[in-house]
Motif scaffolding. Structure first.
Motif, PDB file in Angstrom:
ATOM      1  N   GLU A 169      28.616 106.108  -5.439  1.00 47.90           N
ATOM      2  CA  GLU A 169      27.198 105.290  -5.118  1.00 47.90           C
ATOM      3  C   GLU A 169      26.251 104.296  -5.041  1.00 47.90           C
ATOM      4  OE1 GLU A 169      23.098 106.436  -5.300  1.00 47.90           O
ATOM      5  OE2 GLU A 169      24.727 107.696  -5.474  1.00 47.90           O
ATOM      6  N   THR A 170      27.473 103.098  -5.619  1.00 45.72           N
ATOM      7  CA  THR A 170      26.665 102.183  -5.260  1.00 45.72           C
ATOM      8  C   THR A 170      27.496 101.761  -4.215  1.00 45.72           C
ATOM      9  OG1 THR A 170      28.739 101.086  -7.191  1.00 45.72           O
ATOM     10  CG2 THR A 170      26.577 101.636  -8.214  1.00 45.72           C
ATOM     11  N   ALA A 171      28.183 102.142  -3.557  1.00 48.92           N
ATOM     12  CA  ALA A 171      29.255 101.602  -2.483  1.00 48.92           C
ATOM     13  C   ALA A 171      28.262 101.062  -1.254  1.00 48.92           C
ATOM     14  CB  ALA A 171      30.860 102.150  -1.958  1.00 48.92           C
ATOM     15  N   GLY A 172      26.924 101.870  -1.730  1.00 47.13           N
ATOM     16  CA  GLY A 172      26.092 102.153  -0.331  1.00 47.13           C
ATOM     17  C   GLY A 172      25.237 101.083  -0.371  1.00 47.13           C
ATOM     18  N   PRO A 173      23.923 101.711   0.241  1.00 44.72           N
ATOM     19  CA  PRO A 173      22.844 101.053  -0.171  1.00 44.72           C
ATOM     20  C   PRO A 173      21.913 101.711  -1.139  1.00 44.72           C
ATOM     21  CG  PRO A 173      22.813 101.975   2.211  1.00 44.72           C
ATOM     22  CD  PRO A 173      23.866 102.126   1.999  1.00 44.72           C
ATOM     23  N   PRO A 174      21.924 100.774  -2.399  1.00 41.12           N
ATOM     24  CA  PRO A 174      21.477 101.264  -3.614  1.00 41.12           C
ATOM     25  C   PRO A 174      20.179 102.766  -3.682  1.00 41.12           C
ATOM     26  CG  PRO A 174      20.616  99.027  -2.980  1.00 41.12           C
ATOM     27  CD  PRO A 174      21.189  99.132  -1.875  1.00 41.12           C
ATOM     28  N   GLY A 175      20.258 103.148  -5.078  1.00 44.33           N
ATOM     29  CA  GLY A 175      19.755 104.559  -4.926  1.00 44.33           C
ATOM     30  C   GLY A 175      18.329 103.338  -6.397  1.00 44.33           C
ATOM     31  N   LEU A 176      18.059 104.483  -6.416  1.00 46.43           N
ATOM     32  CA  LEU A 176      16.825 104.229  -7.129  1.00 46.43           C
ATOM     33  C   LEU A 176      16.782 103.510  -8.061  1.00 46.43           C
ATOM     34  CD1 LEU A 176      14.011 104.205  -8.456  1.00 46.43           C
ATOM     35  CD2 LEU A 176      14.196 106.571  -9.833  1.00 46.43           C
ATOM     36  N   ALA A 177      18.301 103.611  -9.319  1.00 47.96           N
ATOM     37  CA  ALA A 177      18.567 103.214 -10.258  1.00 47.96           C
ATOM     38  C   ALA A 177      18.912 102.145 -10.089  1.00 47.96           C
ATOM     39  CB  ALA A 177      19.483 103.792 -11.319  1.00 47.96           C
ATOM     40  N   GLU A 178      20.218 101.147  -9.192  1.00 47.11           N
ATOM     41  CA  GLU A 178      20.065 100.511  -8.366  1.00 47.11           C
ATOM     42  C   GLU A 178      19.307  99.422  -7.879  1.00 47.11           C
ATOM     43  OE1 GLU A 178      21.819 103.056  -7.494  1.00 47.11           O
ATOM     44  OE2 GLU A 178      23.679 103.859  -8.268  1.00 47.11           O
ATOM     45  N   SER A 179      18.442  99.607  -6.807  1.00 44.69           N
ATOM     46  CA  SER A 179      17.225  98.761  -6.564  1.00 44.69           C
ATOM     47  C   SER A 179      16.349  98.898  -8.263  1.00 44.69           C
ATOM     48  CB  SER A 179      16.203  99.560  -5.950  1.00 44.69           C
ATOM     49  OG  SER A 179      16.690 100.533  -4.865  1.00 44.69           O
ATOM     50  N   LEU A 180      15.920  98.946  -9.656  1.00 40.83           N
ATOM     51  CA  LEU A 180      15.285  98.565 -10.223  1.00 40.83           C
ATOM     52  C   LEU A 180      16.361  97.975 -10.728  1.00 40.83           C
ATOM     53  CD1 LEU A 180      14.246 102.275 -12.303  1.00 40.83           C
ATOM     54  CD2 LEU A 180      12.993 100.507 -11.133  1.00 40.83           C
ATOM     55  N   VAL A 181      17.225  97.728 -10.841  1.00 44.17           N
ATOM     56  CA  VAL A 181      17.993  96.832 -11.898  1.00 44.17           C
ATOM     57  C   VAL A 181      18.310  95.343 -11.022  1.00 44.17           C
ATOM     58  CG1 VAL A 181      20.692  95.636 -12.190  1.00 44.17           C
ATOM     59  CG2 VAL A 181      19.837  98.003 -12.980  1.00 44.17           C
ATOM     60  N   LEU A 182      18.336  95.219  -9.516  1.00 46.18           N
ATOM     61  CA  LEU A 182      18.211  94.280  -8.615  1.00 46.18           C
ATOM     62  C   LEU A 182      16.687  93.913  -8.703  1.00 46.18           C
ATOM     63  CD1 LEU A 182      20.916  95.509  -6.176  1.00 46.18           C
ATOM     64  CD2 LEU A 182      20.970  93.396  -7.465  1.00 46.18           C
ATOM     65  N   THR A 183      15.409  94.504  -8.789  1.00 45.12           N
ATOM     66  CA  THR A 183      14.427  94.015  -7.867  1.00 45.12           C
ATOM     67  C   THR A 183      13.442  94.246  -8.805  1.00 45.12           C
ATOM     68  OG1 THR A 183      13.775  96.197  -7.176  1.00 45.12           O
ATOM     69  CG2 THR A 183      15.263  95.276  -5.320  1.00 45.12           C
ATOM     70  N   SER A 184      13.232  95.020  -9.758  1.00 53.78           N
ATOM     71  CA  SER A 184      12.450  95.475 -10.824  1.00 53.78           C
ATOM     72  C   SER A 184      12.248  93.582 -11.531  1.00 53.78           C
ATOM     73  CB  SER A 184      12.767  96.083 -11.877  1.00 53.78           C
ATOM     74  OG  SER A 184      13.690  95.805 -12.676  1.00 53.78           O
ATOM     75  N   GLY A 185      13.295  92.816 -12.049  1.00 55.72           N
ATOM     76  CA  GLY A 185      13.181  91.870 -12.970  1.00 55.72           C
ATOM     77  C   GLY A 185      12.844  92.770 -14.493  1.00 55.72           C
ATOM     78  N   ARG A 186      12.767  93.683 -14.841  1.00 57.13           N
ATOM     79  CA  ARG A 186      13.062  94.446 -15.827  1.00 57.13           C
ATOM     80  C   ARG A 186      14.604  95.132 -16.567  1.00 57.13           C
ATOM     81  NH1 ARG A 186      10.145  91.875 -17.879  1.00 57.13           N
ATOM     82  NH2 ARG A 186       9.527  93.129 -19.603  1.00 57.13           N
ATOM     83  N   PRO A 187      14.770  94.699 -18.305  1.00 60.76           N
ATOM     84  CA  PRO A 187      15.756  95.404 -18.640  1.00 60.76           C
ATOM     85  C   PRO A 187      16.193  96.654 -18.180  1.00 60.76           C
ATOM     86  CG  PRO A 187      14.502  94.756 -20.456  1.00 60.76           C
ATOM     87  CD  PRO A 187      13.841  94.428 -18.681  1.00 60.76           C
ATOM     88  N   ILE A 188      17.085  97.636 -17.656  1.00 61.58           N
ATOM     89  CA  ILE A 188      18.291  98.476 -17.283  1.00 61.58           C
ATOM     90  C   ILE A 188      18.337  98.872 -18.171  1.00 61.58           C
ATOM     91  CG2 ILE A 188      17.579 100.389 -15.520  1.00 61.58           C
ATOM     92  CD1 ILE A 188      15.285  98.560 -15.002  1.00 61.58           C
ATOM     93  N   ILE A 189      18.309 100.249 -18.935  1.00 62.33           N
ATOM     94  CA  ILE A 189      19.686 101.062 -19.418  1.00 62.33           C
ATOM     95  C   ILE A 189      20.038 102.163 -18.427  1.00 62.33           C
ATOM     96  CG2 ILE A 189      20.313 102.194 -21.454  1.00 62.33           C
ATOM     97  CD1 ILE A 189      18.544 100.476 -23.713  1.00 62.33           C
ATOM     98  N   MET A 190      21.327 101.768 -18.348  1.00 63.71           N
ATOM     99  CA  MET A 190      21.799 102.939 -16.791  1.00 63.71           C
ATOM    100  C   MET A 190      22.101 103.714 -17.857  1.00 63.71           C
ATOM    101  SD  MET A 190      20.856 102.125 -13.662  1.00 63.71           S
ATOM    102  CE  MET A 190      22.370 102.215 -12.731  1.00 63.71           C
ATOM    103  N   PHE A 191      22.370 105.061 -18.384  1.00 64.05           N
ATOM    104  CA  PHE A 191      22.488 106.609 -18.732  1.00 64.05           C
ATOM    105  C   PHE A 191      23.463 107.387 -18.437  1.00 64.05           C
ATOM    106  CE2 PHE A 191      22.683 109.737 -21.617  1.00 64.05           C
ATOM    107  CZ  PHE A 191      22.369 109.755 -22.534  1.00 64.05           C
ATOM    108  N   PRO A 192      25.049 106.918 -18.413  1.00 65.34           N
ATOM    109  CA  PRO A 192      25.117 107.973 -18.008  1.00 65.34           C
ATOM    110  C   PRO A 192      26.438 109.531 -18.237  1.00 65.34           C
ATOM    111  CG  PRO A 192      26.814 106.807 -20.046  1.00 65.34           C
ATOM    112  CD  PRO A 192      25.667 106.689 -19.858  1.00 65.34           C
ATOM    113  N   PRO A 193      25.771 110.083 -16.996  1.00 67.97           N
ATOM    114  CA  PRO A 193      25.971 111.796 -17.142  1.00 67.97           C
ATOM    115  C   PRO A 193      26.915 111.963 -18.607  1.00 67.97           C
ATOM    116  CG  PRO A 193      26.461 110.966 -15.026  1.00 67.97           C
ATOM    117  CD  PRO A 193      26.782 109.780 -16.012  1.00 67.97           C
TER     118      PRO A 193
END
Length: 325
Positions: A169-193
């Motif tokens: 998923e992270t190899a191409g254009p970022p999805g929502l989770a990755e976009s939040l990490v890169l652009t939101s300026g907030r701490p993001i906890i990525m919760f894995p399946p």
């Protein structure tokens, strides 16, 4: 070999130890910091508590584990928990694609009822978690492909979102989770399946003294000061000495200890292993419930590209990862 260094100008004691194997000192060093006697009560500074936690609820996936994790986090911090439900795309049957005239109205109504059932199921789970943890809740619902999704992250102290269960998923254009990490300026906890983590007790910090890591540690401070154990991992500092000082990891550990965190430092050599996988293997060895690290990437023309370490951790982590940028 073990050594203790005591600084009379502050109450911290630094213990440094190195094991010898085959007559040569190993590359790892272990340092431990303890807070001074009678530390200031937690929560006296705004940086030491969370007031609002946002959890994104994906209508396409099972959410019981991420809701339990978010609920426990909100309970521990006395925080307000905001569930943001993201409406999934309606499932269409082959016959519905051929609907015409009044049949289209019937399809629209069937899809509306379908989405209402999906949201009701997720909201019921959310309310069960809220009730069991005795926390203050809020529920928000967003239509499919809403352009306002990211806005709900901008005003939270912490954001929890499921990591996509799609290899690469992270190899191409970022999805929502990755976009939040890169652009939101907030701490993001990525919760894995498939994660079974419900409470954060042990935290591994990936530390390289760069701006992204500094930001991640500052954002994670409310979690770090409440953890039972924090390990600051410094890898291959000889190759990248800038910003580390005479004792790599010492300054950030002392800073965290002064906030009341129980901190240890490990200085390790990766031995040429992929850095992302090395970080994750150390997290497993430490028994971590959470990894804290900076997110590294850059803009290439019209899209964001993750650095290799960030990309590996996003793809492969089996435990929650807090990222900041």
């Amino acid at each position: 070999m073990s050594q203790k260094i005591e600084n009379k100008n502050n109450p911290y004691v630094l213990g440094v130890s190195a094991r010898r194997e085959g007559g040569e000192a190993m590359a790892s060093k272990h340092l431990r910091w303890s807070p001074p006697p009678e530390p200031a009560p937690l929560g006296t500074a705004g940086t030491d508590r969370l007031a609002e936690i946002v959890v994104f609820v994906d209508g396409r996936t099972e959410t019981a584990a991420i809701l339990e994790f978010s609920g426990a986090l909100a309970q521990e911090h006395g925080a307000h928990l905001i569930g943001v439900f993201m409406q999934p795309e309606p499932a269409r049957t082959q016959s519905e694609t051929f609907a015409r005239g009044e049949g289209i109205l019937g399809v629209i109504e069937a899809h509306r009822a379908q989405l209402e059932r999906i949201e009701a199921d997720h909201r019921s789970q959310f309310e069960d978690i809220v009730g069991s943890h005795g926390i203050r809740p809020e529920w928000r619902s967003l239509p499919y492909l809403s352009s306002e999704v990211a806005v709900h992250a901008y005003y939270a102290d912490m954001v929890v979102i499921a990591r996509p269960d799609r290899a690469g998923e992270t190899a191409g254009p970022p999805g929502l989770a990755e976009s939040l990490v890169l652009t939101s300026g907030r701490p993001i906890i990525m919760f894995p399946p498939g994660s079974g983590v419900s409470r954060i007790r042990r935290i591994l910090v990936g530390w390289n003294s760069r701006r992204e890591a500094i930001r991640a540690v500052a954002d994670a401070l409310p979690l770090l000061v409440r953890a039972e154990a924090v390990e600051v991992l410094v890898v291959d500092h000889e190759r990248h000495p800038a910003g580390h000082g005479q004792e790599p990891g010492a300054d950030i550990a002392r800073h965290l200890a002064r906030h009341g965190a129980q901190v240890e430092v490990q200085r390790r050599s990766s031995g040429g292993e992929d850095m992302g996988r090395f970080l994750l293997s150390q997290a497993v060895a430490f028994g971590a419930d959470l990894v804290v690290m900076g997110a590294y990437g850059h803009s290439h023309l019209s899209e964001w590209v993750f650095g290799s370490v960030t990309r590996t951790v996003l793809r492969e982590a089996g435990l929650p990862v807090l990222m900041s940028r």
